[in-house]
Design an enzyme around this catalytic site. Structure first.
Site, PDB file in Angstrom:
ATOM      1  N   SER A   1      -5.776  20.704 -56.302  1.00  0.00           N
ATOM      2  CA  SER A   1      -4.656  21.633 -56.165  1.00  0.00           C
ATOM      3  C   SER A   1      -3.512  21.201 -57.099  1.00  0.00           C
ATOM      4  O   SER A   1      -3.719  21.078 -58.297  1.00  0.00           O
ATOM      5  CB  SER A   1      -4.220  21.696 -54.698  1.00  0.00           C
TER       6      SER A   1
ATOM      7  N   ASP B   1     -10.205  32.036 -53.838  1.00  0.00           N
ATOM      8  CA  ASP B   1      -9.130  31.139 -53.394  1.00  0.00           C
ATOM      9  C   ASP B   1      -7.943  31.985 -52.932  1.00  0.00           C
ATOM     10  O   ASP B   1      -7.375  32.746 -53.716  1.00  0.00           O
ATOM     11  CB  ASP B   1      -8.712  30.238 -54.553  1.00  0.00           C
TER      12      ASP B   1
ATOM     13  N   HIS C   1      -9.797  27.472 -51.049  1.00  0.00           N
ATOM     14  CA  HIS C   1      -8.904  26.510 -51.704  1.00  0.00           C
ATOM     15  C   HIS C   1      -9.266  25.094 -51.253  1.00  0.00           C
ATOM     16  O   HIS C   1      -9.081  24.737 -50.087  1.00  0.00           O
ATOM     17  CB  HIS C   1      -7.445  26.817 -51.363  1.00  0.00           C
TER      18      HIS C   1
END
Length: 328
Positions: A146, A270, A299
């Site tokens: 991320s 995502d 995600h």
């Protein structure tokens, strides 16, 4: 877009769809023990007086493999579930692992006046330069998740051929932070938005943070991540405003400059990070980049049918082992 060298991603029921893939780690908070791999604390003093902390683990058998450095995402730390899962999977594959805490995160918090942000790649570089031959002598690998993925890609693009990694993996990175901010602000993502906003408020508002009292006082009234970035993150870190912060921390403009073999993993469903930049980029322009863009995975989820280890961890080990076989 799946390379035939890697397994096809098939979601594990009942975790079907981007949202369930994303929240599984939070709904089923299973402990990820690392007790079989004793932890050694590593500290990295920075020039401004702050200090970063990391946790080093060695595999049961030393087979000379490079050290894998794991970089967490927004509001995460060395103890984020996904980071611990990856650490265990890499250790089982024979790689030593360093779970790295960004500035002000997790165990680094008490030793930092400043805080992480999406583009603070200079902290990663400073830590890498302090690794001695005992840790770095067999080479370095990296995995960023991320926000940590964006930071890693930014570092690789900035450093080009000088980057200190043999290979790298990015998982679910917001390569255009502005687009990620717009996505998280959507009404459908209200629960995610609230969770992330409260988490970053806690990180930035910790007692050791050097945020001016005027900014600390207004934090409880901030209602959006954009407002937080505009009124807190940007001014504290020398950006003009949120727009300037998003533009200057984006890794997307630097992808062409990456010279280290890098596996780029992102799910098209995502719910936090748009897939559009990944789908629009011409990957043929940079042969050092290998995209894996499955339709599912959410995600930093990638909970796959038939496997306890997340799909992205299996792909990571496969990628790193391939690099070692080919000598990069």
């Amino acid at each position: 877009m799946i390379d035939p060298r890697f397994p096809r991603f098939v979601a594990r029921p009942p975790w079907i769809g981007g949202d369930l893939q994303t929240v599984r780690n939070y709904l089923r908070r299973v402990e990820v023990p690392l007790d079989d791999y004793p932890e050694e604390r590593i500290e990295f003093p920075l020039a401004d007086g702050d200090r970063l902390v990391a946790a080093l683990h060695r595999p049961a058998t030393d087979n000379g493999r490079p050290l894998a450095i794991l970089i967490h995402g927004l509001s995460g730390s060395q103890d984020s579930i996904y980071l611990r899962r990856s650490a265990r999977h890499l250790l089982q594959a024979g790689f030593p692992v360093l779970r790295f805490n960004l500035r002000g995160a997790g165990p680094s918090g008490p030793f930092c006046r400043l805080s992480y942000h999406a583009g603070r790649s200079e902290d990663l570089h400073a830590a890498l330069m302090q690794l001695d031959g005992r840790l770095a002598g067999r080479g370095l690998l990296a995995v960023g998740y991320s926000m940590g993925g964006n930071l890693l890609l930014k570092y690789l693009g900035e450093q080009g051929r000088r980057a200190l990694f043999l290979g790298a993996v990015s998982v679910s990175a917001p390569v255009l932070p502005k687009e990620a901010q717009l996505r998280i602000m959507r009404r459908r993502n209200a629960a995610y938005h609230r969770h992330l906003l409260e988490a970053v408020k806690q990180d930035f508002g910790r007692p050791t943070s050097a945020i001016p009292e005027s900014l600390r006082a207004l934090m409880p009234a901030i209602r959006t991540i954009y407002e937080f970035d505009d009124r807190v993150v940007a001014p504290v870190n020398g950006f003009a405003d949120a727009e300037d912060y998003y533009a200057r921390t984006a890794s997307f403009p630097l992808l062409d400059k990456i010279k280290v073999p890098t596996l780029v993993i992102h799910a098209r469903n995502d719910p936090w990070i748009p897939a559009a930049p990944y789908l629009q980029f011409d990957w043929k322009r940079n042969p050092k980049l290998l995209p894996l863009l499955p339709r599912g995975g959410g995600h930093v989820g990638f909970h796959a049918l038939g496997h306890a280890a997340p799909w992205h961890d299996r792909c990571t080990v496969s990628f790193f082992e391939g690099l070692l076989r080919r000598g990069r």
